[in-house]
Design a protein around this motif. Structure first.
Motif, PDB file in Angstrom:
ATOM      1  N   ALA A  24     -31.145  19.549  -0.656  1.00 58.35           N
ATOM      2  CA  ALA A  24     -31.609  20.643   0.187  1.00 58.35           C
ATOM      3  C   ALA A  24     -31.272  20.327   1.635  1.00 58.35           C
ATOM      4  O   ALA A  24     -31.154  19.165   2.021  1.00 58.35           O
ATOM      5  N   ILE A  25     -31.105  21.379   2.418  1.00 56.94           N
ATOM      6  CA  ILE A  25     -30.861  21.239   3.847  1.00 56.94           C
ATOM      7  C   ILE A  25     -32.017  21.924   4.562  1.00 56.94           C
ATOM      8  O   ILE A  25     -32.303  23.098   4.318  1.00 56.94           O
ATOM      9  N   LYS A  35     -30.234  19.731  11.471  1.00 59.72           N
ATOM     10  CA  LYS A  35     -30.123  19.885  10.021  1.00 59.72           C
ATOM     11  C   LYS A  35     -30.476  18.548   9.385  1.00 59.72           C
ATOM     12  O   LYS A  35     -29.890  17.530   9.724  1.00 59.72           O
ATOM     13  N   ILE A  36     -31.425  18.565   8.464  1.00 55.68           N
ATOM     14  CA  ILE A  36     -31.852  17.326   7.816  1.00 55.68           C
ATOM     15  C   ILE A  36     -31.688  17.484   6.312  1.00 55.68           C
ATOM     16  O   ILE A  36     -32.129  18.484   5.729  1.00 55.68           O
ATOM     17  N   LYS A  37     -31.057  16.497   5.691  1.00 55.44           N
ATOM     18  CA  LYS A  37     -30.866  16.529   4.247  1.00 55.44           C
ATOM     19  C   LYS A  37     -32.127  16.040   3.546  1.00 55.44           C
ATOM     20  O   LYS A  37     -32.853  15.194   4.058  1.00 55.44           O
ATOM     21  N   THR A  69     -33.955  11.406   5.919  1.00 54.85           N
ATOM     22  CA  THR A  69     -34.172  10.736   7.197  1.00 54.85           C
ATOM     23  C   THR A  69     -35.320  11.429   7.916  1.00 54.85           C
ATOM     24  O   THR A  69     -35.608  12.590   7.668  1.00 54.85           O
ATOM     25  N   GLN A  70     -35.949  10.689   8.784  1.00 54.68           N
ATOM     26  CA  GLN A  70     -37.041  11.233   9.594  1.00 54.68           C
ATOM     27  C   GLN A  70     -36.537  11.380  11.029  1.00 54.68           C
ATOM     28  O   GLN A  70     -35.886  10.483  11.549  1.00 54.68           O
ATOM     29  N   ASP A  71     -36.832  12.514  11.631  1.00 56.81           N
ATOM     30  CA  ASP A  71     -36.412  12.750  13.002  1.00 56.81           C
ATOM     31  C   ASP A  71     -37.657  12.872  13.875  1.00 56.81           C
ATOM     32  O   ASP A  71     -38.587  13.587  13.516  1.00 56.81           O
ATOM     33  N   PRO A  72     -37.689  12.189  15.017  1.00 56.83           N
ATOM     34  CA  PRO A  72     -38.882  12.248  15.867  1.00 56.83           C
ATOM     35  C   PRO A  72     -39.165  13.644  16.418  1.00 56.83           C
ATOM     36  O   PRO A  72     -40.266  13.921  16.870  1.00 56.83           O
ATOM     37  N   LYS A  73     -38.170  14.543  16.368  1.00 59.21           N
ATOM     38  CA  LYS A  73     -38.378  15.908  16.837  1.00 59.21           C
ATOM     39  C   LYS A  73     -39.239  16.717  15.866  1.00 59.21           C
ATOM     40  O   LYS A  73     -39.805  17.739  16.243  1.00 59.21           O
TER      41      LYS A  73
END
Length: 121
Positions: A24-25, A35-37, A69-73
């Motif tokens: 999933a995106i 965009k995070i997978k 992955t984790q993004d701080p945003k």
């Protein structure tokens, strides 16, 4: 809050096309450039009504996506757009529907051959 996940409602109409393990995106509505997978890790066994008090409302399967992955945003409670990749096609070409024509033999498109449009596959 180091491992954010996405909870989403999978409409009954798409249940047969989506499986645990599909990619999933995820795109946060507030940050459309991000965009995070992720991967679908849970799909409820039984559907529920979208509006629990209305038996005529559409059925949905509560589901979950685990992010790669984790993004701080990202912040807990953000609205996101979920795109599920149910299959990947190789060696295909995509053309607009307006470019596809039909005759007695079937469907075809016009191909540019030395500056002249020619009907053909």
């Amino acid at each position: 809050m180091t491992n954010l996940m996405v909870n989403f409602d999978l409409p009954e109409a798409f249940r047969s096309k989506v499986q645990i393990g599909n990619q999933a995106i995820i795109t946060p509505e507030a940050i459309t450039t991000l965009k995070i997978k992720g991967q679908i890790t849970e799909i409820a066994t039984l559907p529920v009504n979208q509006m629990y008090w209305d038996e005529t409302s559409p059925k949905i399967y509560p589901s979950r996506i685990t992010l790669e992955t984790q993004d701080p945003k990202l912040v807990n409670g953000m609205s996101v757009i979920v795109e599920v990749v149910s299959s990947i096609l190789h060696d295909v070409i995509s053309v607009p529907m307006e470019a596809v024509f039909e005759n007695a033999k079937g469907f075809f498109v016009f191909v540019n051959r030395e500056g002249t449009p020619v009907a053909g596959p």
